[in-house]
Design a protein around this motif. Structure first.
Motif, PDB file in Angstrom:
ATOM      1  N   GLU A  58       1.109  -1.256  -0.088  1.00 17.07           N
ATOM      2  CA  GLU A  58      -0.105   0.032   0.114  1.00 17.07           C
ATOM      3  C   GLU A  58       0.943   1.263   0.037  1.00 17.07           C
ATOM      4  OE1 GLU A  58      -2.613   0.002   3.323  1.00 17.07           O
ATOM      5  OE2 GLU A  58      -4.105  -1.278   2.364  1.00 17.07           O
ATOM      6  N   LEU A 338       2.142  -0.222 -10.968  1.00 18.17           N
ATOM      7  CA  LEU A 338       0.942   0.045 -10.033  1.00 18.17           C
ATOM      8  C   LEU A 338      -0.143  -1.345 -10.310  1.00 18.17           C
ATOM      9  CD1 LEU A 338       0.433   3.681  -9.944  1.00 18.17           C
ATOM     10  CD2 LEU A 338       1.866   2.402  -8.392  1.00 18.17           C
ATOM     11  N   VAL A 339      -0.797  -1.660  -9.165  1.00 21.40           N
ATOM     12  CA  VAL A 339      -1.983  -2.648  -9.482  1.00 21.40           C
ATOM     13  C   VAL A 339      -3.112  -2.032  -9.008  1.00 21.40           C
ATOM     14  CG1 VAL A 339      -2.407  -5.038  -8.865  1.00 21.40           C
ATOM     15  CG2 VAL A 339      -0.048  -4.425  -9.149  1.00 21.40           C
ATOM     16  N   ASN A 340      -4.249  -2.259  -9.786  1.00 27.30           N
ATOM     17  CA  ASN A 340      -5.310  -1.659  -9.596  1.00 27.30           C
ATOM     18  C   ASN A 340      -5.985  -2.581  -8.575  1.00 27.30           C
ATOM     19  OD1 ASN A 340      -8.397  -1.269  -9.647  1.00 27.30           O
ATOM     20  ND2 ASN A 340      -8.083   0.208 -11.352  1.00 27.30           N
ATOM     21  N   GLN A 341      -6.630  -1.951  -7.275  1.00 28.73           N
ATOM     22  CA  GLN A 341      -7.010  -2.738  -6.403  1.00 28.73           C
ATOM     23  C   GLN A 341      -8.476  -3.477  -6.688  1.00 28.73           C
ATOM     24  OE1 GLN A 341      -7.260  -0.449  -2.668  1.00 28.73           O
ATOM     25  NE2 GLN A 341      -5.008   0.060  -2.932  1.00 28.73           N
ATOM     26  N   GLN A 344      -7.163  -6.188 -10.332  1.00 27.38           N
ATOM     27  CA  GLN A 344      -5.819  -6.637 -10.149  1.00 27.38           C
ATOM     28  C   GLN A 344      -5.073  -6.603 -11.539  1.00 27.38           C
ATOM     29  OE1 GLN A 344      -8.097  -8.889  -8.231  1.00 27.38           O
ATOM     30  NE2 GLN A 344      -7.604  -7.062  -6.674  1.00 27.38           N
ATOM     31  N   LEU A 347      -0.772  -1.140 -14.145  1.00 34.73           N
ATOM     32  CA  LEU A 347      -0.558   0.084 -14.608  1.00 34.73           C
ATOM     33  C   LEU A 347       0.875   0.536 -14.468  1.00 34.73           C
ATOM     34  CD1 LEU A 347      -2.006   2.773 -15.910  1.00 34.73           C
ATOM     35  CD2 LEU A 347      -2.415   3.335 -13.725  1.00 34.73           C
ATOM     36  N   MET A 372      -4.619   2.451  -5.928  1.00 30.46           N
ATOM     37  CA  MET A 372      -3.706   1.438  -6.444  1.00 30.46           C
ATOM     38  C   MET A 372      -2.740   1.057  -5.282  1.00 30.46           C
ATOM     39  SD  MET A 372      -3.542   1.301  -9.643  1.00 30.46           S
ATOM     40  CE  MET A 372      -4.548   2.251 -11.130  1.00 30.46           C
ATOM     41  N   TRP A 373      -2.109   0.005  -5.668  1.00 27.42           N
ATOM     42  CA  TRP A 373      -0.920  -0.763  -5.008  1.00 27.42           C
ATOM     43  C   TRP A 373       0.347  -0.583  -5.843  1.00 27.42           C
ATOM     44  CZ3 TRP A 373      -4.262  -5.798  -4.494  1.00 27.42           C
ATOM     45  CH2 TRP A 373      -5.238  -5.505  -3.443  1.00 27.42           C
ATOM     46  N   LYS A 384       0.256  -2.967 -19.867  1.00 28.33           N
ATOM     47  CA  LYS A 384      -0.704  -2.304 -19.291  1.00 28.33           C
ATOM     48  C   LYS A 384      -2.236  -3.019 -19.371  1.00 28.33           C
ATOM     49  CE  LYS A 384      -3.234   2.166 -19.467  1.00 28.33           C
ATOM     50  NZ  LYS A 384      -3.330   3.382 -19.988  1.00 28.33           N
TER      51      LYS A 384
END
Length: 414
Positions: A58, A338-341, A344, A347, A372-373, A384
């Motif tokens: 996080e 980044l990883v969309n929460q 998943q 990005l 984002m994570w 992407k």
């Protein structure tokens, strides 16, 4: 053999010659058909889809205090070479004048044989006594001539001669007094006095050795404090408020051993000034840090020795509303993933760091999209929108990846 039998045998041979090529031809046709028949192969299996996998962290907006790290070497603030001011044989050497020994201001470190200079002083003092006696006589003569000139017993020329003799005697007394002071000074110079509280770095003289004027006796340095020239780059200077004038507040600096980097010893110093010019090669600015009582004579702490490499940590400005990214999660200096929460998916994006050090890369919180994570596992490619599998964290206190993995397992079961 009859004619009919001969004909039958000839016909049989002809049939045999015709039959052999036919048999070979038939065998070739059959073989070609067998070889050209399609070989049945098992149906190909569809390739198994492999999901990208990564651990995630996080990201939180925070205030990050900048700490500037730099390397330097401890230097003595006052290091001098003691020299003899008069010539002579070394008669005594103090136990305090040994390499590594401490001494106090005013201690006699080396003494040159004073015999010749005591004799010279005695001669000068005798010459002074003689000059004073001559002056006393000249004054009496001058006073007598003045009394006699009033009764015309002596001429004016004799009075003037007596006055000149008196002036000459006074000058001789002044010269003799100067000689006495010079002799006293040379006698005092037979003792080499410590100019400050210090320590001996080198010793270059021994008892019985002949020392001439300006002969180096050894090197000493002051121990009240030491100084460290800290190189500060242009990028680092933007985050520090270095003292420029004597009335500016000093800046605290922590120093650690540059050789035994695992040591927990910390020396605290203060940056008291900066040098007036930039280094002509690196364009760094040198800040001068001062550490009081470096050898722990008063505070009973571990000594900070002259010539010791140190690592300096200087706390600078505090960056507001930023995100501190782990250095290992930043690729090619300016790229993160980044990883969309929610779904998943990946990005990848480029960042423009406002500060970075060995552990963290600092970016404004405004550049990180919400929800984002941060992917922390190195991946060969990061297209992407690609789906990613979250690797559970080994830390039980972090439940993000675990809960995500449990959700994926539940979906797969259904």
């Amino acid at each position: 053999m009859t004619t009919s039998s001969h004909k039958s045998f000839s016909l049989l041979g002809l049939l045999l010659r015709l039959a052999i090529p036919c048999v070979i031809l038939a065998a070739g046709v059959v073989g070609f058909q067998l070889l050209s028949a399609k070989i049945e192969q098992p149906p190909r299996q569809e390739p198994k889809k492999v999901l990208l996998r990564s651990r995630v962290e996080e990201m939180h907006s925070t205030d990050y205090p900048v700490v500037v790290h730099t390397h330097a070497v401890v230097q003595a603030h006052n290091q001098v070479t003691l020299t003899a001011q008069v010539s002579g044989t070394v008669a005594q050497i103090s136990p305090s004048f040994e390499v590594g020994a401490y001494f106090s201001k005013g201690d006699v470190l080396v003494e040159i044989d004073p015999t010749d200079y005591e004799t010279a002083l005695a001669v000068a003092e005798s010459e002074l006594d003689a000059a004073k006696s001559n002056l006393k006589l000249a004054r009496l003569v001058h006073e007598r001539k003045l009394r006699l000139v009033e009764s015309n017993a002596v001429s004016q020329g004799e009075v003037e001669t007596a006055s000149a003799s008196k002036d000459q005697a006074e000058a001789n007394v002044s010269l003799a007094e100067i000689s006495v002071e010079a002799a006293k000074l040379n006698l005092r110079r037979t003792k080499i006095i410590a100019p400050f509280d210090g320590r001996v770095m080198t010793k270059q003289i021994g008892i019985g050795q002949l020392a001439g004027a300006n002969t180096p006796l050894g090197e000493v340095f002051a121990v009240d404090y030491v100084e460290i020239r800290l190189p500060i780059s242009g990028e680092q200077r933007a985050f520090l408020e270095l003292p420029e004038f004597s009335e500016d507040a000093p800046l605290v600096v922590e120093l650690r051993d540059g050789i035994l980097q695992g040591s927990d010893t910390v020396w605290e110093g203060k940056i008291v000034r900066t040098e007036g010019v930039l280094d002509e090669n690196s364009r760094d600015l040198f800040a001068i840090a001062r550490v009081e009582d470096p050898f722990g004579r008063l505070a009973k702490k571990r000594p900070l020795r002259v010539g010791q490499p140190v690592i300096a940590s200087i706390t600078g400005k505090t960056l507001k509303d930023v995100v501190a990214l782990p250095r290992g999660a930043v690729r090619q200096l300016d790229q993160i993933v980044l990883v969309n929460q929610e779904d998943q998916t990946l990005l990848p994006m480029k960042i423009d760091a406002v500060w970075s050090d060995a552990e963290k890369v600092i970016v404004p919180a405004s550049v990180i999209p919400p929800g984002m994570w941060l992917a922390t596992t190195p991946m060969a490619f990061t297209p992407k929108g690609a789906k990613i599998e979250i690797i559970p964290s080994a830390d039980p206190s972090i439940s993000i990846a675990e809960s995500t993995s449990n959700e994926n397992d539940t979906k797969a079961t259904n």
